[in-house]
Design a protein around this motif. Structure first.
Motif, short mmCIF file in Angstrom:
data_model
loop_
_atom_site.label_atom_id
_atom_site.label_comp_id
_atom_site.label_asym_id
_atom_site.label_seq_id
_atom_site.Cartn_x
_atom_site.Cartn_y
_atom_site.Cartn_z
N ARG A 162 0.87 -1.07 -0.08
CA ARG A 162 0.17 0.07 0.00
C ARG A 162 1.02 1.16 0.20
O ARG A 162 0.48 2.22 -0.75
N GLU A 163 2.07 1.18 0.54
CA GLU A 163 2.98 2.36 0.77
C GLU A 163 3.69 2.51 -0.67
O GLU A 163 3.76 3.69 -1.37
N SER A 214 2.61 1.75 -3.38
CA SER A 214 1.29 2.12 -4.35
C SER A 214 1.17 3.49 -4.06
O SER A 214 1.18 4.41 -5.12
N ARG A 215 1.21 4.20 -3.04
CA ARG A 215 0.97 5.68 -2.73
C ARG A 215 2.26 6.44 -3.38
O ARG A 215 2.25 7.43 -3.79
N LEU A 216 3.47 5.85 -2.95
CA LEU A 216 4.78 6.47 -3.47
C LEU A 216 4.91 6.54 -5.05
O LEU A 216 5.31 7.44 -5.65
N THR A 217 4.49 5.42 -5.63
CA THR A 217 4.47 5.33 -7.29
C THR A 217 3.47 5.71 -7.82
O THR A 217 3.42 5.98 -9.20
N GLY A 218 2.44 5.81 -7.18
CA GLY A 218 0.92 6.09 -8.15
C GLY A 218 0.44 4.61 -9.16
O GLY A 218 -0.57 4.70 -9.78
N VAL A 219 1.34 3.56 -8.77
CA VAL A 219 0.82 2.25 -9.34
C VAL A 219 -0.10 1.49 -8.36
O VAL A 219 0.54 1.11 -7.35
N ASN A 220 -1.18 1.22 -8.94
CA ASN A 220 -2.10 0.50 -7.75
C ASN A 220 -1.59 -0.93 -7.44
O ASN A 220 -1.05 -1.56 -8.38
N SER A 221 -2.03 -1.48 -6.46
CA SER A 221 -1.59 -2.78 -5.97
C SER A 221 -2.15 -3.86 -6.78
O SER A 221 -1.16 -4.85 -7.08
N VAL A 222 -3.17 -3.84 -7.44
CA VAL A 222 -3.59 -4.68 -8.59
C VAL A 222 -2.40 -4.92 -9.48
O VAL A 222 -2.10 -5.92 -10.17
N THR A 223 -2.00 -3.62 -10.03
CA THR A 223 -1.15 -3.51 -11.34
C THR A 223 0.21 -4.22 -10.65
O THR A 223 1.08 -4.85 -11.24
N LEU A 224 0.58 -3.74 -9.39
CA LEU A 224 2.10 -4.17 -8.94
C LEU A 224 1.90 -5.81 -8.82
O LEU A 224 3.00 -6.35 -9.34
N ARG A 225 0.85 -6.28 -8.67
CA ARG A 225 0.77 -7.97 -8.47
C ARG A 225 1.01 -8.53 -9.90
O ARG A 225 1.61 -9.83 -10.01
N ALA A 226 0.26 -7.83 -10.47
CA ALA A 226 0.06 -8.36 -11.89
C ALA A 226 1.44 -8.47 -12.83
O ALA A 226 1.87 -9.33 -13.50
N TRP A 227 2.16 -7.29 -12.57
CA TRP A 227 3.52 -7.05 -12.86
C TRP A 227 4.52 -8.19 -12.56
O TRP A 227 5.32 -8.75 -13.26
N GLU A 228 4.40 -8.60 -11.19
CA GLU A 228 5.11 -9.57 -10.58
C GLU A 228 4.50 -11.02 -11.11
O GLU A 228 5.71 -11.83 -11.55
N ARG A 229 3.42 -11.27 -11.07
CA ARG A 229 2.89 -12.70 -11.30
C ARG A 229 3.03 -13.03 -12.91
O ARG A 229 3.45 -13.98 -13.21
N ARG A 230 2.79 -12.12 -13.88
CA ARG A 230 2.54 -12.20 -15.02
C ARG A 230 3.99 -12.35 -16.01
O ARG A 230 4.11 -12.80 -16.84
N HIS A 246 3.00 -11.50 3.03
CA HIS A 246 2.79 -10.19 2.74
C HIS A 246 3.75 -9.57 1.71
O HIS A 246 4.99 -9.91 2.39
N ARG A 247 3.78 -8.86 0.76
CA ARG A 247 4.88 -8.55 -0.01
C ARG A 247 5.39 -7.22 0.93
O ARG A 247 4.89 -6.18 1.46
N LEU A 248 6.84 -7.19 0.66
CA LEU A 248 7.73 -6.05 1.06
C LEU A 248 8.56 -5.65 0.19
O LEU A 248 9.28 -6.52 -0.47
N TYR A 249 8.57 -4.41 -0.10
CA TYR A 249 9.55 -3.67 -1.15
C TYR A 249 10.64 -2.91 -0.92
O TYR A 249 10.37 -1.96 0.34
N ALA A 250 11.65 -3.20 -1.26
CA ALA A 250 12.75 -2.34 -0.93
C ALA A 250 13.08 -0.88 -1.80
O ALA A 250 12.34 -1.02 -2.77
N GLN A 251 13.71 -0.29 -1.53
CA GLN A 251 14.19 1.00 -2.42
C GLN A 251 14.53 0.64 -4.14
O GLN A 251 13.84 1.42 -4.49
#
Length: 306
Positions: free
Chosen positions: A17-18, A20-36, A49-54
């Protein structure tokens, strides 16, 4: 290659969620980029739960840069590790043209299950501004040009009904989740349907505005009452048509003078009539819908709403 990323123990990690707030990319899209496509590889907590580094966030920003340059998401993986000075592939190298052709064929075949799948997939894989600029807006322009030569009311009304339903659901929940300014969005009188209004509403909602959408043209003389009763912060008019000279040169500027909130124009009409309204009280926001909606915030700041 494993999709599991590792980082030094002291690396700050951010929940989705953070990010998504920082990048403007919603969580659904972030998960799709990872999975697909395996474009990002966040760590996971013991509960999954997903955790993202800088460096993940930096990678997401690079993905956005490529997408905003017109590169389809299917080709981004091959470009991420290239030098930043590399040029984007030519349009012929991408698959946007084939995606547009596919979408148009699905619409004209009245294949609603496939249309729903493409709609949700496009909004999951791409930021909304990219999906609208590269896919939906070009297809609508192509269809409207085709319908101007040979009308197909069944296809037009079916597409309108589909988008009205999908966008309406999105607006319903988005309006409840935000306290942003309310935009009153209305079609112009010569527009034969609400396609441009629907696309504009989708984009405005994505940018955090509450949207009251009227897909049939409200007479200009009724706008002051509508603004007052709906507590609107701005009126946004949209059309895919040129609109009449009397409406553009006389009625619309007069209506803008009578309003106590800004009035803006977007869609094809903004391109076709740019010179007519350039120096008047009506704000010409352009035919690029993501850019048009981005221009609302300075207007609202200037009017004291933000």
């Amino acid at each position: 290659m494993s999709l599991k990323a590792t980082h030094p123990p002291d690396t700050p990690l951010y929940p989705i969620r953070e990010v998504s707030r920082l990048t403007g990319v919603n969580s659904v899209t972030l998960r799709a980029w990872e999975r697909r496509y395996g474009l990002i590889r966040p760590q996971r907590t013991p509960k999954g739960h997903r955790l993202y580094a800088q460096d993940d966030i930096t990678r997401i920003e690079r993905i956005l840069q490529w997408l905003n340059r017109g590169v389809p998401v299917s080709q981004v993986a091959d470009l991420l590790d290239q030098p930043e000075t590399i040029e984007a592939p030519t349009p012929d190298a991408g698959d946007w043209a084939s995606q547009r052709q596919q979408l148009q064929a699905i619409i004209e075949a009245l294949d609603l299950p496939k249309l729903e799948a493409v709609y949700h997939q496009s909004l999951a894989l791409y930021p909304l501004s990219v999906a609208i600029n590269e896919l939906w807006q070009p297809v609508i322009l192509t269809l409207e040009a085709k319908w101007a030569v040979q009308a197909d009311q069944l296809v037009r009304r079916t597409l309108e009904a589909f988008l009205r339903s999908q966008v309406g659901i999105r607006l319903h929940y988005a309006n409840q989740a935000t306290r942003g300014p309310l935009i009153l969005l209305n079609a112009m009188p010569d527009d034969p349907g609400p396609l441009w209004v629907l696309m504009s509403a989708l984009m405005a909602s994505e940018q955090g505005y509450r949207v009251q959408m009227l897909d049939h043209s409200l007479p200009l003389e009724d706008l002051p009452q509508a603004v007052a009763r709906l507590h609107s912060s701005m009126v946004l008019l949209s059309s895919g048509q040129r609109e009449s000279d009397s409406y553009i040169n006389q009625a619309l500027p007069k209506a803008a003078e009578a309003l106590n909130v800004p009035i803006g124009v977007c869609g094809e009409v903004a391109r076709l009539r740019e010179n007519d309204l350039r120096d008047g009280p009506v704000h010409m926001l352009g035919d690029d819908l993501p850019q048009a909606i981005a221009r609302l915030r300075p207007l609202l700041r200037e009017s004291g709403v933000l």
